[in-house]
Design a protein around this motif. Sequence first.
Motif, mmCIF file in Angstrom:
data_model
loop_
_atom_site.group_PDB
_atom_site.id
_atom_site.type_symbol
_atom_site.label_atom_id
_atom_site.label_comp_id
_atom_site.label_asym_id
_atom_site.label_seq_id
_atom_site.Cartn_x
_atom_site.Cartn_y
_atom_site.Cartn_z
ATOM 1 N N GLU A 69 47.386 29.946 31.412
ATOM 2 C CA GLU A 69 48.419 30.689 32.335
ATOM 3 C C GLU A 69 47.655 31.658 33.341
ATOM 4 O OE1 GLU A 69 47.845 32.009 27.441
ATOM 5 O OE2 GLU A 69 48.772 30.535 28.780
ATOM 6 N N LYS A 70 45.613 31.912 32.779
ATOM 7 C CA LYS A 70 45.589 32.691 33.498
ATOM 8 C C LYS A 70 45.023 32.008 34.732
ATOM 9 C CE LYS A 70 42.681 35.993 31.932
ATOM 10 N NZ LYS A 70 42.728 37.390 32.183
ATOM 11 N N GLU A 97 49.808 39.965 40.823
ATOM 12 C CA GLU A 97 48.513 39.203 39.934
ATOM 13 C C GLU A 97 47.703 39.187 40.020
ATOM 14 O OE1 GLU A 97 51.135 36.967 35.878
ATOM 15 O OE2 GLU A 97 51.826 35.854 38.404
ATOM 16 N N MET A 98 47.391 38.179 41.464
ATOM 17 C CA MET A 98 46.457 37.819 41.754
ATOM 18 C C MET A 98 46.047 38.214 43.185
ATOM 19 S SD MET A 98 46.248 33.838 40.130
ATOM 20 C CE MET A 98 45.902 33.524 38.897
ATOM 21 N N VAL A 99 44.909 38.635 43.112
ATOM 22 C CA VAL A 99 44.629 39.661 44.950
ATOM 23 C C VAL A 99 43.829 38.395 45.436
ATOM 24 C CG1 VAL A 99 44.114 40.959 46.071
ATOM 25 C CG2 VAL A 99 44.639 41.554 44.195
ATOM 26 N N LYS A 124 44.967 39.889 36.761
ATOM 27 C CA LYS A 124 43.954 38.591 36.171
ATOM 28 C C LYS A 124 42.748 37.979 36.798
ATOM 29 C CE LYS A 124 47.716 35.265 36.368
ATOM 30 N NZ LYS A 124 48.972 34.540 34.529
ATOM 31 N N ALA A 125 43.519 37.583 38.533
ATOM 32 C CA ALA A 125 42.398 37.185 38.976
ATOM 33 C C ALA A 125 42.367 37.732 40.673
ATOM 34 C CB ALA A 125 43.348 35.967 39.046
ATOM 35 N N VAL A 126 41.035 37.490 41.315
ATOM 36 C CA VAL A 126 40.650 38.053 42.026
ATOM 37 C C VAL A 126 39.881 36.653 42.957
ATOM 38 C CG1 VAL A 126 38.349 38.455 41.077
ATOM 39 C CG2 VAL A 126 39.669 39.621 43.957
ATOM 40 N N GLY A 127 40.527 36.232 44.131
ATOM 41 C CA GLY A 127 39.535 35.247 45.335
ATOM 42 C C GLY A 127 39.125 35.368 45.952
ATOM 43 N N ILE A 128 38.451 34.724 46.985
ATOM 44 C CA ILE A 128 38.166 35.057 48.576
ATOM 45 C C ILE A 128 37.770 33.839 49.359
ATOM 46 C CG2 ILE A 128 35.545 35.025 47.672
ATOM 47 C CD1 ILE A 128 35.874 37.658 49.101
ATOM 48 N N ASP A 129 37.519 34.183 50.520
ATOM 49 C CA ASP A 129 37.260 32.542 51.538
ATOM 50 C C ASP A 129 35.489 32.549 51.066
ATOM 51 O OD1 ASP A 129 37.453 34.900 52.960
ATOM 52 O OD2 ASP A 129 38.577 33.926 54.627
#
Length: 187
Positions: A69-70, A97-99, A124-129
């Motif tokens: 679920e994460k 929840e996720m950025v 619960k999560a972070v992301g980038i290109d």
Amino acid sequence: MIVDLTLELSEETPIYPGDPKVKVKRWATIEKDGYYMNALSLGEHSGTHVDAPAHFIANGKTIDQVPLEKFIGRGVVIDVSHLQGNIEPGDIKMVEEMVFFYTGGKDICLSEGGARYLVEKGIKAVGIDNPTVGGFEVHKILLSNEILIFENLANLEKLIGKEFTFFGVPLKIKNGSGSPIRAFAIL
């Protein structure tokens, strides 16, 4: 609508400096062997991937220990392509929840202050290109709080200002520090 957020894995896939190169070798062909298959050689953090806490945290959870679920959640994309420096708390106008951060290919990373701000917000999560969300300290701040890091995402610009659910499920690599993923968003 589904938006594919994954870079193609090939020998041309960009890698973080010093990481193993992606190798794809034809193993079998239909003409010769009756079936087609490739052999792959790559690092856990090749292409579009996720970092588990164990990547920077001693005794942190490995990728096979992180609950499924994460890797799935409501997301928001913040356009930071106009920035000249790192992403600071004041640049983070929305939180879900996720950025995810759209840099447009610019060398922009999350600052330590930005990482601490996201920890305070309980994401619960972070992301980038980009190949990395930030330096070692940024990774340590996020991963020590079990905030997953998604890197080398593609097509984030298609999600700016939209509501979506993100999916970035890893391979179940025993004791893995991360894993390549097939990332996508459903609007």
